[in-house]
Design an enzyme around this catalytic site. Sequence first.
Site, PDB file in Angstrom:
ATOM      1  N   ASP A   1     -92.288  -8.496  26.365  1.00 17.65           N
ATOM      2  CA  ASP A   1     -91.095  -9.243  26.155  1.00 17.65           C
ATOM      3  C   ASP A   1     -92.304 -10.261  24.693  1.00 17.65           C
ATOM      4  OD1 ASP A   1     -89.345  -9.897  28.046  1.00 17.65           O
ATOM      5  OD2 ASP A   1     -91.256  -9.316  29.373  1.00 17.65           O
TER       6      ASP A   1
ATOM      7  N   ARG B   1     -96.069 -12.728  23.295  1.00 15.00           N
ATOM      8  CA  ARG B   1     -97.096 -12.068  24.101  1.00 15.00           C
ATOM      9  C   ARG B   1     -98.041 -12.347  22.745  1.00 15.00           C
ATOM     10  NH1 ARG B   1     -95.124 -13.533  27.789  1.00 15.00           N
ATOM     11  NH2 ARG B   1     -93.369 -12.661  28.917  1.00 15.00           N
TER      12      ARG B   1
ATOM     13  N   ARG C   1     -85.213 -20.348  23.889  1.00  7.40           N
ATOM     14  CA  ARG C   1     -84.901 -18.751  23.880  1.00  7.40           C
ATOM     15  C   ARG C   1     -83.663 -18.861  23.961  1.00  7.40           C
ATOM     16  NH1 ARG C   1     -86.253 -16.762  29.475  1.00  7.40           N
ATOM     17  NH2 ARG C   1     -87.087 -14.755  28.338  1.00  7.40           N
TER      18      ARG C   1
ATOM     19  N   LYS D   1     -80.402  -8.998  26.531  1.00  6.74           N
ATOM     20  CA  LYS D   1     -80.627 -10.142  28.172  1.00  6.74           C
ATOM     21  C   LYS D   1     -79.968 -11.364  27.568  1.00  6.74           C
ATOM     22  CE  LYS D   1     -85.633 -11.287  26.717  1.00  6.74           C
ATOM     23  NZ  LYS D   1     -86.519 -11.491  27.076  1.00  6.74           N
ATOM     24  N   HIS D   2     -79.885 -11.505  28.927  1.00  3.63           N
ATOM     25  CA  HIS D   2     -80.007 -11.353  30.480  1.00  3.63           C
ATOM     26  C   HIS D   2     -78.794 -11.163  30.810  1.00  3.63           C
ATOM     27  CE1 HIS D   2     -83.730 -13.614  29.689  1.00  3.63           C
ATOM     28  NE2 HIS D   2     -84.280 -13.179  30.400  1.00  3.63           N
TER      29      HIS D   2
ATOM     30  N   HIS E   1     -87.251 -17.135  38.067  1.00  5.92           N
ATOM     31  CA  HIS E   1     -88.462 -16.591  38.422  1.00  5.92           C
ATOM     32  C   HIS E   1     -88.590 -17.076  40.537  1.00  5.92           C
ATOM     33  CE1 HIS E   1     -88.471 -16.258  34.240  1.00  5.92           C
ATOM     34  NE2 HIS E   1     -89.351 -15.147  35.036  1.00  5.92           N
TER      35      HIS E   1
ATOM     36  N   ASP F   1     -84.680  -6.560  35.603  1.00  9.42           N
ATOM     37  CA  ASP F   1     -85.336  -7.546  35.300  1.00  9.42           C
ATOM     38  C   ASP F   1     -86.595  -7.618  36.224  1.00  9.42           C
ATOM     39  OD1 ASP F   1     -86.047 -10.325  34.267  1.00  9.42           O
ATOM     40  OD2 ASP F   1     -85.239 -11.223  33.995  1.00  9.42           O
TER      41      ASP F   1
END
Length: 483
Positions: free
Chosen positions: A71, A79, A141, A171-172, A184, A256
């Site tokens: 990601d 990352r 984002r 995404k998403h 989440h 996901d």
Amino acid sequence: MPADPSLDRLANATLLVPFESYEAPPWLLDGLADGIAGVCLFHNNIRGPEQVAELTAVLAAAADDPLVSLDEEGGDVTRIGQRQGSDYPGNAALGAVDDPVLTRAVHTALGAELRALGCTLDLAPAVDVNTAADNPVIGTRSFGADAALVARHAGAAVTGLQDAGVAACAKHFPGHGATRQDSHTELPTVDADLDLLHRRELLPFRAAVGAGVRTILTAHLRLPAYGQEGPATLAPRILTGLLREEMGFTGVVISDALEMTGVSADIGIPEAAVRALAAGCDLLCLGRYTYADTIAAVRAAIVDAVRDGRLDGERLEQAAARTADLRAWTSGRPVPPRPDGIGLEVARRAVRVAGDLPPLRDPVVTEIDAPPGMAVGDVPWGLAPWFPGTERVDPATARPGDVLARASGRDLVLVVRDAHRFAEARALVTAVCAARPDTVVVEMGLPEWRPECRAHVSTYGAARVNGQSAAELLGSIGATSVL
């Protein structure tokens, strides 16, 4: 019933797995040799560029063109920038600049860096239309709250990444921007009728499909307008009917993370995997903390579901064929040159100032802490690298008087992140600004709330380059006109 190596290998071809270390464990290398489609890298796999390149070389040697994904959105979700913050400003800043040519160039640069590290699939860009200001999981984002703006940048970002030989992932799907819950931790709902969904949520995905996006990642959310009560990830009407048949997407559908509460809390990860494949997913992202034992259980559940007739064998073969095509597409693509400094250039162009920003001399900088979202993780943010002595305070316990006393006789800068989402942060900033109207406030999230202060600086993101752009502004210019 005896094992069926061919069926096990088909099941493996649908798996995108994590692992727990900087080096590839033996079980993973054996699994890649046995047909596991690829890996998803997280913070716990990335120590630095040389280590990542060595790791991905080992992974590539274990099988023919395994997918190496992560990601890497730039901006807040990074990352490769986990330790110091990202060199790319993120989607909100790109949307604020609103130059699709620049968005494409930024993503080509990002893709070139990823490809040089050995990564072949980027689980980006996020093309959600962030219409809920208090959205806890999308925010910066997103390219913005306007569907047409998000759509034109979605196409540009997809093209840029794939110009660099990295498969992009929109995404998403079908859009997480209108939610006020985080998938989440729970199952969110998008409460919009079909007309609004097509005009808003789905428009950027159509643009991504038009740009030739190789993969699309699902969202764990509920869409009552489609008569669907469970998560979209498990809904054939959404993934097969809408995305495939109506929108014409022919690439790889990626789930996901299946460890997320929004999809597997009530049924478990192995059952979620079976249902996701049946619904139309081709590649199963298992999440950060799903390791060897659970991966084996997922594979066994898929095999058992085919044997029991719950999962059509042809559907599994179709998914495996699509992931094989994706792996073939990523194979041997050249790495384009990476331009230096493009991320900082965009961050500088994205900064907005409301009010009059005076020349600041020896300012006291105080950061108001804010919890990171689960997708973001513990990534550095703020202005401390450029202002030694910067203090970070907890808004739940910090006293306005202490903040003011520390800045007595000096200019004062307060740094916040998504202050509109945190009442205690707003209360602290309001109290300090009431006593010091000359305070400068820097917002490193979305500028949805502005206190009464002399100048309000918006960076549209908390990446390292966003912070540097604000620091340069605070340290080098005088009066700034209102934007």
